[in-house]
Design an enzyme around this catalytic site. Structure first.
Site, PDB file in Angstrom:
ATOM      1  N   GLY A 151      -8.816   9.013   8.696  1.00  0.00           N
ATOM      2  CA  GLY A 151      -9.208   9.110  10.100  1.00  0.00           C
ATOM      3  C   GLY A 151     -10.288  10.131  10.383  1.00  0.00           C
ATOM      4  O   GLY A 151     -10.665  10.348  11.525  1.00  0.00           O
ATOM      5  N   LYS A 162       0.872  -1.171   0.000  1.00  0.00           N
ATOM      6  CA  LYS A 162       0.000   0.000   0.000  1.00  0.00           C
ATOM      7  C   LYS A 162       0.903   1.212   0.000  1.00  0.00           C
ATOM      8  O   LYS A 162       1.681   1.427   0.926  1.00  0.00           O
ATOM      9  CB  LYS A 162      -0.914   0.016   1.232  1.00  0.00           C
ATOM     10  CG  LYS A 162      -1.714   1.313   1.295  1.00  0.00           C
ATOM     11  CD  LYS A 162      -2.654   1.413   2.468  1.00  0.00           C
ATOM     12  CE  LYS A 162      -3.016   2.878   2.661  1.00  0.00           C
ATOM     13  NZ  LYS A 162      -3.910   3.117   3.785  1.00  0.00           N
ATOM     14  N   GLY A 171     -11.344   7.631   5.264  1.00  0.00           N
ATOM     15  CA  GLY A 171     -12.464   8.548   5.421  1.00  0.00           C
ATOM     16  C   GLY A 171     -13.770   7.908   5.852  1.00  0.00           C
ATOM     17  O   GLY A 171     -14.739   8.603   6.139  1.00  0.00           O
TER      18      GLY A 171
END
Lengths: 257, 327
Positions: A157, A96, A185
């Site tokens: 977050g 990632k 989100g």
């Protein structure tokens, strides 16, 4: 089945492993969600070059696939170095990729992201890029070698849920065959269901589960919402109409159709 | 009964106290040459079970509330019962709501009440939570005083104790060596802390500044010294504080009060907290060996309860053994 870089999964929830009250609760949350992929941030587990051996073996004992994360990297060089360390530590080509452009909003630096994605894809990594919902950036990431995309739906977050549904729809429409994972989100299961109803392939989240009052129960709730959203998408949801439409026959009245 | 306690951190010293108070003949051995250097030495010294409930199990409250009276009784004058103040920057007040939902034993207070409690923070925070029942102590002064008290009770200490010397035969051996112990499932959680000297700041109680990324607490000690802590990193690396961690800790302290910007950095310390997967401590017994470990970030808070559990275990074993011998 969800297919990511040639691997198939039944779960469409990717869960982060940070911020839980304890590793035991994290492990229970992963089990409760029947989770098959977890993200692990390398930076925090590597103070002084040592890995948190016990934490890492706990993750391994979960029997899930690990997606290492370059969380907190602010430059291409930093992200590439972290990625190479991650490949060594976690023995996987999956990555990632996060290149943060703004410290305050944790907004991705999309220019650095595309460059790092190209370098890492050429180096044999299978990159999961954390990006914005910008269509042109998405195209560039695919050109750079990414075979899936992970747009945010709101800042990391923030728990705000989908902020720009039209942009998410547009990405889905432009890339019908590219796996799209909403990363960042999501605050509530309804947010996850909403993006799944748009036809997104999966959802990646961490804080919404880890910081919930009961992370294990919340992980289960997200798993259900994601499944419901997926089934709704496949079932073909109604599009909104401007007018009311009666759902029962109106007996004794002329019907116009 | 002869008892050998390995480790002179908070777990070892509290256990030595409970054993010695029950008449045991106790020796404490410690591989370091002094008390300094253990994870306990880097502790915050907050006796804050209600605040800790935010991220810990209920057991931390039920076991931890005993600690205030334990320390007060054993070391009179060390425990400062002035509560804990929890505040958040204006744009992160939702963190305060989350903290309040997860905890009990507080009063939600406003700007005026904050100014009364901590005049130096007047006008800086609109809302806060005040946990009036909580307390704190200076962990280093407490460890030194507890050792002195133990010496007064006849407990022997051997520092710099190498593995080479074989200890004499004892009835009970207790392992309180924290992360140095080999226990299955035990992991290290690295914590970094700063000791700041800030002559322009006065605080009467520990203040926790909530922040979604860098929550921090500042514990006042004597002479305008402040302990700022602490990072939580899944690692057993004991290397010096990283620049990143120091920036996070200093940034948070500066957000609490800008005068921390002028503070002298007296110390940048590191400790490795021993923790099990559920972050709760364990007492275990195998024949005449007892072990206390996994105190995580709750050393001063939970060591008294763990020491009592261990002593119950030890004395019930002794009774069983005596009973068996009698028959």
């Amino acid at each position: 089945m969800l297919e990511l870089y040639g691997h198939q999964f039944s779960s469409r929830l990717l869960l982060g492993t940070a911020l839980y009250p304890s590793p035991a609760i994290m492990a229970d949350a992963v089990k409760a969600a029947r989770n098959e992929i977890v993200t692990v941030s390398l930076r925090r587990e590597s103070a002084g070059g040592k890995t948190g051996g016990q934490f890492w073996s706990l993750i391994q004992s979960l029997g899930v696939r690990v997606l290492p994360n370059t969380a907190g990297c602010h430059s291409v060089k930093e992200a590439v170095t972290t990625a190479q360390m991650a490949r060594e530590v976690f023995a996987t080509n999956w990555l990632k990729l996060e290149v943060i452009g703004n410290h305050d909003t944790l907004q991705p630096d999309v220019f650095g992201l595309v460059e790092a994605a190209r370098i890492l894809s050429e180096d044999g990594f299978e990159v999961f890029p954390y990006t914005t919902d910008d269509l042109v950036v998405a195209e560039r990431l695919l050109e750079a070698g990414c075979r899936l995309l992970m747009p945010w739906c709101a800042p990391i977050g923030s728990a705000r849920g989908p902020q720009n549904v039209d942009a998410l729809r547009s990405l889905r429409g432009h890339f019908p065959d590219v796996p799209l994972i909403v990363d960042a989100g999501i605050g509530r299961p309804s947010h996850a269901a909403e993006v799944m109803e748009l036809g997104y392939d999966a959802v990646l989240l961490n804080t919404a589960v880890a910081k919930a009052g009961d992370p294990v129960a919340m992980a289960g709730a997200f798993a259900k919402a994601i499944e419901a959203g997926r089934e709704a998408f496949l079932a073909g949801p109604l599009e909104p109409r401007d007018m009311a439409v009666p759902s029962t026959p109106v007996i004794g009245m002329a019907a116009f159709s | 009964m002869k008892a050998l306690v390995k480790g002179a951190g908070v777990a070892g010293l509290t256990l030595a106290f409970e054993l010695a108070s029950r008449g045991a003949d106790v020796t404490v051995i410690e591989k370091r040459h002094r008390l300094a250097g253990s994870a306990s030495w880097a502790a915050g010294g907050m006796l804050a079970p209600w605040c800790e409930r935010e991220s810990a199990e209920e057991a931390v409250v039920t076991l931890g509330r005993l600690a205030l009276d334990w320390w007060d009784a054993v070391l009179p004058g060390h425990v400062v019962r002035s509560g804990t103040l929890v505040v958040a920057p204006a744009r992160d007040t939702s963190e305060l709501d989350r903290f309040a939902r997860r905890t009990t034993g507080f009063a939600a207070i406003g700007e005026e009440a904050i100014a009364v409690l901590e005049p130096d923070l007047a006008g800086r925070f609109r809302r806060g939570l005040f946990f009036a029942q909580e307390a704190h102590l200076d962990p280093r002064r407490a460890l030194v005083a507890l050792k002195d008290r133990l010496v007064g009770m006849g407990v022997r200490f051997e520092f710099g104790y190498g593995a080479v010397r074989v200890p004499e035969a004892v009835d009970i051996e207790a392992d309180c060596t924290g992360i140095a112990a080999t226990v299955p499932g035990l992991r290290g959680v690295r914590g970094e802390m700063l000791l700041l000297h800030a002559p322009d700041v006065s605080l009467a109680r520990p203040v926790r500044l909530l922040h979604p990324r860098f929550p921090v607490y500042v514990v006042p000690r004597a002479d305008h010294l402040f302990m700022v802590g602490a990072t939580m990193i899944e690692s057993d690396a004991n290397e010096p504080v990283t620049a990143r961690s120091m920036m996070e800790l200093l940034g948070a302290a500066y957000a609490l009060h800008p005068a921390f910007g002028e503070a002298e950095i007296v110390e940048a310390g590191v400790g490795v907290r021993p923790a099990f997967a559920d972050n709760l401590p364990r007492v275990s017994r195998e024949a005449n060996r007892v072990r206390i470990n996994g105190l995580y970030r709750h050393g001063f808070l939970l060591a008294p309860a763990m020491a009592r559990q261990a002593v119950e275990m030890i004395f019930s074993t002794q009774k069983e053994l005596a009973h068996a011998a009698h028959h």
